[in-house]
Enzyme design. Structure first.
Site, PDB file in Angstrom:
ATOM      1  N   GLU A  88       0.838  -1.200   0.000  1.00 25.97           N
ATOM      2  CA  GLU A  88       0.000   0.000   0.000  1.00 25.97           C
ATOM      3  C   GLU A  88       0.873   1.250   0.000  1.00 25.97           C
ATOM      4  O   GLU A  88       0.382   2.366   0.154  1.00 25.97           O
ATOM      5  CB  GLU A  88      -0.955   0.002   1.189  1.00 25.97           C
ATOM      6  CG  GLU A  88      -0.294   0.010   2.549  1.00 25.97           C
ATOM      7  CD  GLU A  88      -1.289   0.234   3.680  1.00 25.97           C
ATOM      8  OE1 GLU A  88      -1.687   1.397   3.876  1.00 25.97           O
ATOM      9  OE2 GLU A  88      -1.650  -0.746   4.354  1.00 25.97           O
ATOM     10  N   CYS A 120      -3.399  -3.482   4.248  1.00 24.65           N
ATOM     11  CA  CYS A 120      -2.430  -4.514   4.629  1.00 24.65           C
ATOM     12  C   CYS A 120      -2.730  -5.893   4.049  1.00 24.65           C
ATOM     13  O   CYS A 120      -2.055  -6.870   4.384  1.00 24.65           O
ATOM     14  CB  CYS A 120      -2.364  -4.626   6.152  1.00 24.65           C
ATOM     15  SG  CYS A 120      -1.989  -3.067   6.965  1.00 24.65           S
ATOM     16  N   HIS A 250      -1.846 -10.919  11.307  1.00 22.14           N
ATOM     17  CA  HIS A 250      -1.448  -9.559  10.957  1.00 22.14           C
ATOM     18  C   HIS A 250      -1.277  -8.800  12.274  1.00 22.14           C
ATOM     19  O   HIS A 250      -2.130  -8.889  13.155  1.00 22.14           O
ATOM     20  CB  HIS A 250      -2.518  -8.892  10.091  1.00 22.14           C
ATOM     21  CG  HIS A 250      -2.323  -7.428   9.922  1.00 22.14           C
ATOM     22  ND1 HIS A 250      -1.175  -6.900   9.372  1.00 22.14           N
ATOM     23  CD2 HIS A 250      -3.106  -6.363  10.251  1.00 22.14           C
ATOM     24  CE1 HIS A 250      -1.263  -5.580   9.369  1.00 22.14           C
ATOM     25  NE2 HIS A 250      -2.427  -5.229   9.892  1.00 22.14           N
TER      26      HIS A 250
END
Length: 451
Positions: A88, A120, A250
């Protein structure tokens, strides 16, 4: 060429992770920012945060990690048929990072794949695309590579210590030691929790509390959707302890991951309360059972109860996956996969054979998936290449908060520039690291390699 035999054991055959040569200690940052001790370290669960100056960008860190993957695994670049990038960190609204990486494939221009963008989540989407390509009738017998990386920095304020930098490259193909399971559970929804509408700035717009709730909601729904495909019942979970030996996530912050693993256990409670009959007192149970779903997302009694119940298993099954993230900060698209790499390294090959690992990936806006891998082979060659003891130790320098701030200011000055030469030092770059030397009057970037 049409493949006559369907590929088996599609998975990860190699991993390389790039961690920058500079980091700032979160305790030092607490003092520098004049906030209560423990807010970043205990409150967020963070230890050090990687950063870069104006010498490194998404092109350079991607070139670095991919070139090292190719070198360390002796990859014949002609035998790569797909290369996809998740990021990103955008330098161009048209030209892809993948196109820049084609410099590393001389003589091989027949490579599918492109950049994938959604906060993400892009790295995970790229991994799924690689798996699907190899399983498809279009597959030509070659392996795939996924590169994911980002430079995560925030404007001054509460979010700044949740930044980080890093990149990962994954070699994906058949007959792999780390095999993707066929079951995945995803959850997609429209939400303005974190986004980057201002192209004049590297900084995102963040609704912090809302984003945390979105993450937890995604954990719930991905786990339910994953479980449903196995149990056949939308209200029955597989059981986090029973089905997964280890879990990677994550990692916006390590504290959020600790809470999210406990949230999986809460979902098991909702699925089968009788299993928890002797573990939760009646008063607490009545409180939890009386919550609406939206209330459950932020309720502190619920959170504390299940974090406590999951504490011992979190230490065994999740903590190894947080060793690298707590020392680098958030790598955005690389984060979930670096969490997996951390787990592989700190648990070790001997303790992973035939173990199933869940991987939860989240990207704001929002896109999320829970998938899993089973370790079917020896991964010691992979952990040797990862060498996190060196990369997090002698391989980098812990800098002062003043140095960190100076690096951020250099990046602010460099943003959107042309006819520009970066000013940052290259002293802390390790051998083989790509770095920016110039941006010409047409915004074209030139790089050198640290010797």
């Amino acid at each position: 060429m049409v493949m006559t035999n369907s590929p088996q054991n599609i998975g990860i055959k190699g991993i390389e992770v790039y961690i920058p040569g500079q980091a700032v200690n979160q305790s030092d940052l607490e003092k520098f920012d004049g906030i209560p001790q423990g807010k970043y370290t205990i409150g967020l669960g963070q230890t050090n945060m990687a950063f870069v100056n104006d010498r490194e960008d998404i092109y350079s860190i991607s070139l670095t990690v991919l070139s090292r993957l190719i070198k360390n695994y002796s990859i014949d670049t002609n035998k790569i048929g797909r290369l996809e990038v998740g990021t990103e960190t955008l330098l161009d609204k048209s030209k892809s990072v993948k196109s820049v990486l084609m410099q590393l494939f001389p003589g091989n221009n027949d490579i599918e794949g492109i950049d994938t963008v959604n906060a993400c989540y892009g790295g995970t989407s790229s991994v799924i695309n690689a798996i699907n390509w190899i399983e498809s009738s279009s597959w030509d017998g070659r392996d795939a590579i996924v590169v994911a990386g980002d430079i995560a920095i925030y404007d001054k304020g509460a979010a700044r210590p949740t930044g980080g930098v890093g990149a990962i490259a994954l070699l994906i193909g058949p007959d792999a030691p780390i095999v993707f399971d066929s079951i995945r559970g995803s959850f997609m929804e429209h939400a303005y929790d974190f986004y980057k509408p201002d192209f004049t700035s590297e900084y995102p717009v963040v609704d912090g509390h809302f984003s945390l709730s979105c993450y937890v909601k995604a954990v719930d729904n991905c786990y339910k959707n994953y479980s449903k495909k196995i149990t056949g019942d939308a209200n029955k979970t597989v059981g986090v302890y029973d089905h997964f030996d280890f879990s990677a996530f994550h990692v916006p912050t390590c504290k959020l991951v600790t809470k999210s693993y406990a949230r999986l256990l809460y979902n098991d409670y909702v699925s089968n309360p009788s299993k928890f009959a002797d573990l939760i007192d009646e008063t607490t149970r009545k409180h939890i059972d009386g919550l609406t779903y939206d209330e459950s997302l932020t309720d502190k009694i619920l959170e504390k109860t299940f974090v406590g119940l999951a504490k011992d298993e979190t230490k065994k099954r999740v903590q190894p996956a947080l060793q690298v993230p707590t020392n680098t900060g958030n790598m955005y698209t690389a984060s979930a996969w670096v969490s997996l790499a951390s787990l592989l390294y700190y648990v070790g090959s001997d303790n992973l054979k035939n173990k199933r690992i869940s991987i939860f990936s989240y990207g704001s806006g929002l896109a999320s998936t829970l998938l899993s891998v089973t370790v079917k082979g020896d991964v010691s060659a992979i952990t040797k290449v990862l060498d996190f003891d060196y990369k997090l130790g002698d391989g980098r320098k812990i800098q002062s908060p003043e140095d960190y701030l100076a690096a951020i200011e250099l990046r602010e000055k460099a943003h959107l520039q042309k006819s520009f030469k970066p000013q940052g030092s290259t002293d802390n770059l390790s051998q083989g690291t790509y770095y920016l030397t110039e941006i010409d009057d047409k915004f074209r970037r030139a790089y050198a390699i640290k010797e």
